[in-house]
Design an enzyme around this catalytic site. Structure first.
Site, PDB file in Angstrom:
ATOM      1  N   ARG A  89      77.438   8.997 -25.176  1.00 22.02           N
ATOM      2  CA  ARG A  89      76.127   8.344 -24.682  1.00 22.02           C
ATOM      3  C   ARG A  89      76.100   6.721 -25.669  1.00 22.02           C
ATOM      4  O   ARG A  89      76.152   6.950 -26.771  1.00 22.02           O
ATOM      5  CB  ARG A  89      75.132   9.178 -24.636  1.00 22.02           C
ATOM      6  N   ARG A 158      65.426   7.330 -28.989  1.00 20.83           N
ATOM      7  CA  ARG A 158      66.313   7.293 -27.895  1.00 20.83           C
ATOM      8  C   ARG A 158      66.480   5.681 -27.354  1.00 20.83           C
ATOM      9  O   ARG A 158      65.732   4.926 -27.869  1.00 20.83           O
ATOM     10  CB  ARG A 158      66.224   8.002 -26.825  1.00 20.83           C
ATOM     11  N   LYS A 221      63.293  14.442 -29.854  1.00 18.66           N
ATOM     12  CA  LYS A 221      63.490  13.296 -29.381  1.00 18.66           C
ATOM     13  C   LYS A 221      62.199  12.269 -28.856  1.00 18.66           C
ATOM     14  O   LYS A 221      61.293  12.822 -28.940  1.00 18.66           O
ATOM     15  CB  LYS A 221      64.100  13.153 -27.899  1.00 18.66           C
ATOM     16  N   LYS A 223      60.809   8.667 -26.938  1.00 21.29           N
ATOM     17  CA  LYS A 223      61.475   7.645 -25.994  1.00 21.29           C
ATOM     18  C   LYS A 223      60.534   6.537 -25.734  1.00 21.29           C
ATOM     19  O   LYS A 223      59.404   6.578 -25.514  1.00 21.29           O
ATOM     20  CB  LYS A 223      61.537   8.426 -24.589  1.00 21.29           C
ATOM     21  N   CYS A 438      70.240  14.049 -11.543  1.00 18.56           N
ATOM     22  CA  CYS A 438      70.613  14.102 -12.858  1.00 18.56           C
ATOM     23  C   CYS A 438      72.101  14.434 -12.616  1.00 18.56           C
ATOM     24  O   CYS A 438      72.864  14.905 -11.799  1.00 18.56           O
ATOM     25  CB  CYS A 438      69.949  14.998 -13.720  1.00 18.56           C
ATOM     26  N   CYS A 444      76.853  19.577 -17.711  1.00 17.30           N
ATOM     27  CA  CYS A 444      75.708  20.039 -18.336  1.00 17.30           C
ATOM     28  C   CYS A 444      75.485  21.331 -18.735  1.00 17.30           C
ATOM     29  O   CYS A 444      75.434  22.231 -17.892  1.00 17.30           O
ATOM     30  CB  CYS A 444      74.478  19.372 -17.614  1.00 17.30           C
ATOM     31  N   CYS A 483      68.074  21.629 -13.442  1.00 18.64           N
ATOM     32  CA  CYS A 483      67.081  22.528 -14.015  1.00 18.64           C
ATOM     33  C   CYS A 483      65.701  21.862 -14.482  1.00 18.64           C
ATOM     34  O   CYS A 483      65.651  20.687 -14.064  1.00 18.64           O
ATOM     35  CB  CYS A 483      67.889  22.725 -15.545  1.00 18.64           C
ATOM     36  N   CYS A 487      65.694  15.257 -15.970  1.00 23.56           N
ATOM     37  CA  CYS A 487      66.419  14.028 -16.418  1.00 23.56           C
ATOM     38  C   CYS A 487      66.421  12.909 -15.565  1.00 23.56           C
ATOM     39  O   CYS A 487      66.276  11.788 -16.140  1.00 23.56           O
ATOM     40  CB  CYS A 487      67.781  14.345 -16.876  1.00 23.56           C
TER      41      CYS A 487
HETATM   42 FE1  SRM Z   1      67.986  14.448 -20.283  1.00 21.11          FE
HETATM   43  C1  SRM Z   1      68.945  17.317 -22.081  1.00 21.11           C
HETATM   44  C2  SRM Z   1      71.304  14.217 -19.189  1.00 21.11           C
HETATM   45  C3  SRM Z   1      67.551  11.365 -19.061  1.00 21.11           C
HETATM   46  C4  SRM Z   1      64.764  15.191 -20.522  1.00 21.11           C
HETATM   47  N1  SRM Z   1      69.771  15.499 -20.623  1.00 21.11           N
HETATM   48  C5  SRM Z   1      69.977  16.879 -21.404  1.00 21.11           C
HETATM   49  C6  SRM Z   1      71.462  16.952 -21.624  1.00 21.11           C
HETATM   50  C7  SRM Z   1      72.025  16.383 -22.781  1.00 21.11           C
HETATM   51  C8  SRM Z   1      71.858  18.353 -21.689  1.00 21.11           C
HETATM   52  C9  SRM Z   1      71.658  19.015 -22.915  1.00 21.11           C
HETATM   53  O1  SRM Z   1      71.000  18.872 -24.061  1.00 21.11           O
HETATM   54  O2  SRM Z   1      72.914  19.774 -23.359  1.00 21.11           O
HETATM   55  C10 SRM Z   1      71.831  16.187 -20.399  1.00 21.11           C
HETATM   56  C11 SRM Z   1      73.586  16.196 -20.460  1.00 21.11           C
HETATM   57  C12 SRM Z   1      74.154  16.172 -18.948  1.00 21.11           C
HETATM   58  C13 SRM Z   1      75.628  15.774 -18.948  1.00 21.11           C
HETATM   59  O3  SRM Z   1      76.587  16.415 -18.610  1.00 21.11           O
HETATM   60  O4  SRM Z   1      75.637  14.362 -19.003  1.00 21.11           O
HETATM   61  C14 SRM Z   1      71.035  15.179 -20.106  1.00 21.11           C
HETATM   62  N2  SRM Z   1      69.209  13.009 -19.310  1.00 21.11           N
HETATM   63  C15 SRM Z   1      70.361  13.043 -19.254  1.00 21.11           C
HETATM   64  C16 SRM Z   1      71.025  11.931 -18.233  1.00 21.11           C
HETATM   65  C17 SRM Z   1      72.350  11.463 -18.452  1.00 21.11           C
HETATM   66  C18 SRM Z   1      70.567  12.191 -16.907  1.00 21.11           C
HETATM   67  C19 SRM Z   1      70.907  11.343 -15.802  1.00 21.11           C
HETATM   68  O5  SRM Z   1      71.556  11.637 -14.880  1.00 21.11           O
HETATM   69  O6  SRM Z   1      70.938   9.922 -15.808  1.00 21.11           O
HETATM   70  C20 SRM Z   1      69.849  10.844 -18.720  1.00 21.11           C
HETATM   71  C21 SRM Z   1      70.152  10.294 -20.058  1.00 21.11           C
HETATM   72  C22 SRM Z   1      69.375   9.130 -20.410  1.00 21.11           C
HETATM   73  C23 SRM Z   1      69.858   8.210 -21.504  1.00 21.11           C
HETATM   74  O7  SRM Z   1      70.374   7.493 -21.300  1.00 21.11           O
HETATM   75  O8  SRM Z   1      69.417   8.616 -22.741  1.00 21.11           O
HETATM   76  C24 SRM Z   1      68.732  11.713 -19.086  1.00 21.11           C
HETATM   77  N3  SRM Z   1      66.293  13.357 -19.950  1.00 21.11           N
HETATM   78  C25 SRM Z   1      66.195  12.376 -19.455  1.00 21.11           C
HETATM   79  C26 SRM Z   1      65.002  11.844 -18.943  1.00 21.11           C
HETATM   80  C27 SRM Z   1      64.527  10.775 -18.298  1.00 21.11           C
HETATM   81  C28 SRM Z   1      63.790   9.703 -18.976  1.00 21.11           C
HETATM   82  O9  SRM Z   1      63.911   9.861 -20.341  1.00 21.11           O
HETATM   83  O10 SRM Z   1      63.421   8.917 -18.858  1.00 21.11           O
HETATM   84  C29 SRM Z   1      64.162  13.092 -19.295  1.00 21.11           C
HETATM   85  C30 SRM Z   1      62.862  13.509 -18.935  1.00 21.11           C
HETATM   86  C31 SRM Z   1      62.029  12.413 -19.964  1.00 21.11           C
HETATM   87  C32 SRM Z   1      61.852  13.406 -21.186  1.00 21.11           C
HETATM   88  O11 SRM Z   1      62.352  13.249 -22.079  1.00 21.11           O
HETATM   89  O12 SRM Z   1      60.757  14.215 -21.175  1.00 21.11           O
HETATM   90  C33 SRM Z   1      65.126  14.083 -19.924  1.00 21.11           C
HETATM   91  N4  SRM Z   1      67.113  16.039 -21.285  1.00 21.11           N
HETATM   92  C34 SRM Z   1      65.926  16.070 -20.871  1.00 21.11           C
HETATM   93  C35 SRM Z   1      65.350  17.176 -21.713  1.00 21.11           C
HETATM   94  C36 SRM Z   1      63.907  17.944 -21.695  1.00 21.11           C
HETATM   95  C37 SRM Z   1      63.498  17.454 -22.956  1.00 21.11           C
HETATM   96  C38 SRM Z   1      61.848  17.752 -23.254  1.00 21.11           C
HETATM   97  O13 SRM Z   1      61.474  17.631 -24.402  1.00 21.11           O
HETATM   98  O14 SRM Z   1      61.214  18.567 -22.477  1.00 21.11           O
HETATM   99  C39 SRM Z   1      66.452  17.892 -21.910  1.00 21.11           C
HETATM  100  C40 SRM Z   1      66.738  19.329 -22.824  1.00 21.11           C
HETATM  101  C41 SRM Z   1      66.266  19.078 -24.386  1.00 21.11           C
HETATM  102  O15 SRM Z   1      66.373  18.170 -24.892  1.00 21.11           O
HETATM  103  O16 SRM Z   1      66.113  20.226 -24.922  1.00 21.11           O
HETATM  104  C42 SRM Z   1      67.656  17.003 -21.825  1.00 21.11           C
HETATM  105 FE1  SF4 Z   2      71.106  18.736 -17.325  1.00 21.94          FE
HETATM  106 FE2  SF4 Z   2      68.992  19.772 -16.467  1.00 21.94          FE
HETATM  107 FE3  SF4 Z   2      69.138  17.200 -17.552  1.00 21.94          FE
HETATM  108 FE4  SF4 Z   2      70.005  17.909 -15.188  1.00 21.94          FE
HETATM  109  S1  SF4 Z   2      67.864  18.055 -15.701  1.00 21.94           S
HETATM  110  S2  SF4 Z   2      71.137  16.974 -16.735  1.00 21.94           S
HETATM  111  S3  SF4 Z   2      70.563  19.845 -15.588  1.00 21.94           S
HETATM  112  S4  SF4 Z   2      69.360  19.209 -18.664  1.00 21.94           S
END
Ligand code: SRM
Ligand code: SF4
Length: 573
Positions: A89, A158, A221, A223, A438, A444, A483, A487
């Site tokens: 990323r 981030r 993390k 943000k 997502c 993922c 899930c 995201c």
């Molecule tokens: Fe996310 C984890 C993809 C935005 C909440 N996210 C992941 C991981 C890295 C899975 C992992 O931990 O193994 C995913 C990688 C999948 C892949 O194959 O690429 C993933 N997140 C993404 C992206 C690529 C989704 C997308 O389709 O665009 C976004 C990348 C953003 C970036 O450029 O930095 C992405 N993730 C978000 C957002 C939206 C936002 O930030 O505005 C959220 C919700 C906001 C938040 O953080 O609460 C988000 N991602 C999560 C979470 C839950 C975190 C939590 O504390 O609740 C995880 C899981 C974790 O961190 O344990 C996670």
């Molecule tokens: Fe993966 Fe869940 Fe984030 Fe989708 S919402 S990219 S399934 S961690």
């Protein structure tokens, strides 16, 4: 710029005795500021994976080890290790990307990333399918255009987001600069990245490598995002720390309302986890931005839960300590906040097609379904990049803005959009244009169901329902994830679908049209037929019973279809 504050007592919260810290805290503390054994692990050619602890540390460098889940079982049967590959990323504050950078990224994706590239919900790029021996060439390729992947993941600040809405070009440009400044200020300062990925020598120093983060970085993390009302395109209420620009009569930024504690992730059947919309706690003038950012992050760094990672986000620190307590702790470090200033959001969507800004430039926002770019689209956009004299902006809704096209160049860009056929991408239903999914399967590791690969098909079926109810022109936000981690920010969509198992989703209703209100679980663990039947019924009622101008999310609450969520912690009740 404010001085970086010295770290206060690491984990100073007395409720967190050292012996109860989560293993990740020990890992960080013993990693020598994120070095671990990453450099060594990369040299091991026997496996296409890296050692367990390095997997976690590499996230701080923006790199995730994944495996192709579609061949997992088959490879297990053949007694082969999983098909390991890496997601990388990029750090791209405010989604701002020059054409030179675009072309380099596109070239790297075609060479090392299986000819595919992803634009994310936080305005940056992700390479997928990168093999271990290709990580260094990708990182060094990015370095050639002065890009890196530092802190794109991990327990740190981030990618900093900034609105792309083009109506206020000067303000928008100012915010993009501020996003970059804040991003530069809060990223980890360790030289580990330079040593591991660029092969630089380690230089001994008596100074602490991480004056702000210390050895254990953030509990989780963190943000940050900037927005200018009335367009809430970055979803300010989903940020740990959000800055809402307040614009004076002279069209200058007077300062920012400060919003804290937004977050999406929850775990199914675990009511101690929940999404939360950010609370707006006060106003600051622009000169206080870095000091307030440090104060807010410092409070979370020092008081965030380091024993239980499922409760480690800032949103839980706020709910555990109380909003007033947190506000006082911030003010104690950075001075009083002024009262919140009035502001008004009307939408969180992108504005598609051409928009002319006051400065005479034209901007074209191109719909890229779920941010996924394949070879064909990459090649077509490369043609535009070669001709375009302005720059690109990645939008918070996974789309691409061709920004700053001079009036004299507009016809050339328009002709290219036509010739390449890219323009047709915008000829989609309002529902599709307002949708996000997502990544999910097959890369993922946390996905329980498809998202990016499935939503386009589901939308085709929902479009028929909308047409039947004459709702095809109604802007309704629909977001899907594989899930409950959230995201694509599904818990503030009017219709949210989160994966439970292959082909099964939880359906959420009642979210606010411009991202201001959480939705609530309406149907659990349902497959496509039930999803479509349920939406048919609810949308049918919306068509028949809505008030003039009433948004779908608001309607579902007024009509008693779903109970309003007033606070995240009550969203599971
Ligand atoms: Fe996310 C984890 C993809 C935005 C909440 N996210 C992941 C991981 C890295 C899975 C992992 O931990 O193994 C995913 C990688 C999948 C892949 O194959 O690429 C993933 N997140 C993404 C992206 C690529 C989704 C997308 O389709 O665009 C976004 C990348 C953003 C970036 O450029 O930095 C992405 N993730 C978000 C957002 C939206 C936002 O930030 O505005 C959220 C919700 C906001 C938040 O953080 O609460 C988000 N991602 C999560 C979470 C839950 C975190 C939590 O504390 O609740 C995880 C899981 C974790 O961190 O344990 C996670
Ligand atoms: Fe993966 Fe869940 Fe984030 Fe989708 S919402 S990219 S399934 S961690």
């Amino acid at each position: 710029m404010a001085d970086i504050l010295p770290p206060t007592d690491r984990n100073c919260d007395i409720s967190q005795p050292l012996e109860r810290l989560s293993p990740d805290e020990t890992l960080k503390a013993e990693s020598e500021q994120l070095r671990g054994t990453i450099a060594l692990g990369l040299l091991d050619r026997i496996t296409s994976a890296v050692p367990g602890n390095d997997i976690k540390l590499m996230k701080f460098h923006g790199i995730y080890q994944q495996d192709d889940r579609s061949v997992r079982d088959e490879r297990r049967r053949q007694k082969l290790e999983p098909a390991f590959q890496f997601m990388i990323r990029v750090r791209l504050p405010g989604g701002a990307c020059t054409t030179e950078r675009w072309l380099k990224i596109s070239e790297l994706a075609c060479k090392h990333g299986n000819e595919t590239l992803r634009m994310t919900t936080r305005q940056t790029f992700q390479f997928h399918w990168v093999l271990k021996h290709d990580i260094v060439p990708v990182i060094r390729g990015l370095h050639e255009v002065l890009l890196d992947t530092v802190a794109a993941c991990g327990d740190d600040s981030r990618g900093v987001m900034a609105t792309v809405s083009p109506q206020f070009p000067a303000l928008q440009a100012e915010l993009a600069v501020l996003a970059k400044t804040v991003s530069d200020h809060v990223i980890p300062k360790t030289r580990a990245y330079h040593e591991i990925w660029y092969g630089e020598e380690r230089v001994a120093s008596s100074e602490p490598e991480e004056p702000f983060y210390g050895q254990t970085y953030m509990p989780r993390k963190f943000k940050i995002g900037f927005v200018i009302p009335p367009n809430n395109d970055i979803d300010i209420y989903a940020q740990d720390l959000g800055y809402i620009a307040i614009v004076g009569k002279d069209e200058k930024i007077e300062g920012f309302n400060v919003a804290i504690g937004g977050g999406m992730g929850r775990t199914d059947k675990a009511p101690h986890t929940y999404p939360r919309t950010a609370s707006v706690i006060g106003f600051i003038t622009p000169d206080r931005l870095t000091a307030i950012t440090e104060a807010v992050m410092g409070v979370q760094r020092d008081y965030g839960n380091r024993a239980d990672r499922s409760r480690a986000r800032f949103k839980y620190t706020i709910d555990d300590k109380g909003l007033d307590w947190i506000k006082l702790a911030i003010e104690d470090r950075a001075g009083s906040l002024e009262p919140v200033r009035p502001y008004n959001f009307t939408s969180n969507a992108d504005i598609y097609g051409w928009v002319k800004s006051e400065d005479g430039f034209h901007h074209f926002t191109l719909f890229i379904e779920n941010g996924r770019l394949n070879r064909d689209t990459l090649d077509k956009i490369a043609q535009i990049a070669h001709a375009h004299k302005g720059h690109f902006r990645l939008t918070p809704n996974q789309n691409l803005m061709i920004a700053n096209v001079a009036a004299a160049d507009k016809s050339e860009i328009e002709a290219l959009l036509m010739e390449t056929g890219l323009i047709a991408l915008n000829e989609r239903s309002v529902l599709r244009l307002n949708s996000m999914a997502c990544v999910a399967l097959p890369t993922c590791g946390l996905a329980m169901a498809d998202s990016e690969r499935y939503l386009p098909h589901l939308i085709t079926k929902i479009e028929k329902i909308l047409a039947r109810h004459n709702l095809q022109n109604e802007p309704i936000t629909l977001r899907m994830t594989g899930c409950p981690n959230g995201c694509s920010r599904p818990f503030i969509a009017e219709i949210g679908l989160t994966g439970r198992a292959p082909g099964k989703y939880n359906l959420y209703l009642g979210g606010g049209f411009h991202g201001q209100r959480l939705n609530r679980l309406y149907r659990e663990n349902i497959g496509e037929t039930v999803i479509l039947d349920t939406l048919d019924e609810v949308l049918g009622r919306y068509a028949a019973e809505r008030l003039p101008g009433e948004h779908f999310g608001d309607f579902t609450i007024r009509a008693g279809i779903i109970r309003e969520v007033t606070e995240g912690r009550f969203s599971n009740d």
